[in-house]
Design a protein around this motif. Structure first.
Motif, PDB file in Angstrom:
ATOM      1  N   SER A 105      52.666  37.929  85.271  1.00 50.55           N
ATOM      2  CA  SER A 105      52.250  37.860  86.843  1.00 50.55           C
ATOM      3  C   SER A 105      51.334  38.922  87.517  1.00 50.55           C
ATOM      4  O   SER A 105      50.491  38.623  88.366  1.00 50.55           O
ATOM      5  N   LEU A 106      51.618  40.178  86.755  1.00 48.56           N
ATOM      6  CA  LEU A 106      50.451  41.214  87.242  1.00 48.56           C
ATOM      7  C   LEU A 106      49.127  40.725  86.820  1.00 48.56           C
ATOM      8  O   LEU A 106      48.143  40.860  87.795  1.00 48.56           O
ATOM      9  N   GLN A 107      48.995  40.200  85.939  1.00 45.22           N
ATOM     10  CA  GLN A 107      47.611  39.687  85.176  1.00 45.22           C
ATOM     11  C   GLN A 107      46.915  38.761  86.155  1.00 45.22           C
ATOM     12  O   GLN A 107      45.843  38.850  86.777  1.00 45.22           O
ATOM     13  N   GLU A 108      47.785  37.817  86.613  1.00 44.31           N
ATOM     14  CA  GLU A 108      47.211  36.940  87.464  1.00 44.31           C
ATOM     15  C   GLU A 108      47.189  37.092  88.922  1.00 44.31           C
ATOM     16  O   GLU A 108      46.087  36.876  89.459  1.00 44.31           O
ATOM     17  N   LEU A 109      48.122  38.076  89.324  1.00 47.81           N
ATOM     18  CA  LEU A 109      47.732  38.799  90.729  1.00 47.81           C
ATOM     19  C   LEU A 109      46.443  39.767  90.804  1.00 47.81           C
ATOM     20  O   LEU A 109      45.797  39.543  91.641  1.00 47.81           O
ATOM     21  N   GLU A 110      46.349  40.143  89.711  1.00 45.09           N
ATOM     22  CA  GLU A 110      45.062  40.971  89.516  1.00 45.09           C
ATOM     23  C   GLU A 110      43.748  40.274  89.671  1.00 45.09           C
ATOM     24  O   GLU A 110      42.854  40.707  90.333  1.00 45.09           O
ATOM     25  N   GLN A 111      43.773  38.998  88.880  1.00 49.82           N
ATOM     26  CA  GLN A 111      42.696  38.270  88.734  1.00 49.82           C
ATOM     27  C   GLN A 111      42.385  37.580  90.087  1.00 49.82           C
ATOM     28  O   GLN A 111      41.355  37.333  90.545  1.00 49.82           O
TER      29      GLN A 111
END
Length: 130
Positions: A70-76
């Motif tokens: 989730s963090l990776q997707e939000l950061e993208q």
């Protein structure tokens, strides 16, 4: 300014310099910085994916792995939105659309809030897993 939301201050400084270079924009220098930042982000992204795989597999922590994903997707999402804000603010690239700029800034803020929430959940779940 969109740059205050970015985790990539080097990119923001380069973008400001690019905009301040006036009538004869120094695009090659800006492109070089963007390339370096992109490479650094790609390396960090690979490390995050490795952590996610470790949590999902050998460590058997699927909840933590989902938080990392989730963090990776939000950061993208955040980085893409900040980049769009910068492009929209570049003279001669597109017409200024104040409402669209406002919506994008709100999207960055909401994405940052979501990142904060996921980080809190990750901390709580990580402490519970110990």
């Amino acid at each position: 300014s969109a740059c205050r939301f970015s985790i990539l201050p080097v990119h923001c400084r380069a973008h400001r310099q690019y905009l301040l270079s006036g009538q004869h924009y120094d695009f090659p220098s800006y492109r070089s910085v963007v390339h370096e930042v992109t490479q650094a982000f790609a390396a960090a992204s690979r490390e995050v994916l490795a952590v996610e795989a470790e949590l999902a597999g050998p460590r058997a922590q699927p909840v933590l792995a989902r938080h990392v994903r989730s963090l990776q997707e939000l950061e993208q999402t955040r980085l893409a939105t900040v980049a769009l804000l910068q492009v929209m603010g570049t003279p001669g690239v597109s017409e200024q659309d104040p409402e669209k700029l406002h919506q994008l800034k709100i999207k960055v803020i909401k994405t940052m809030e979501a990142i904060g929430e996921v980080l809190q959940e990750l901390r709580f779940d990580a402490e519970s897993a110990e």
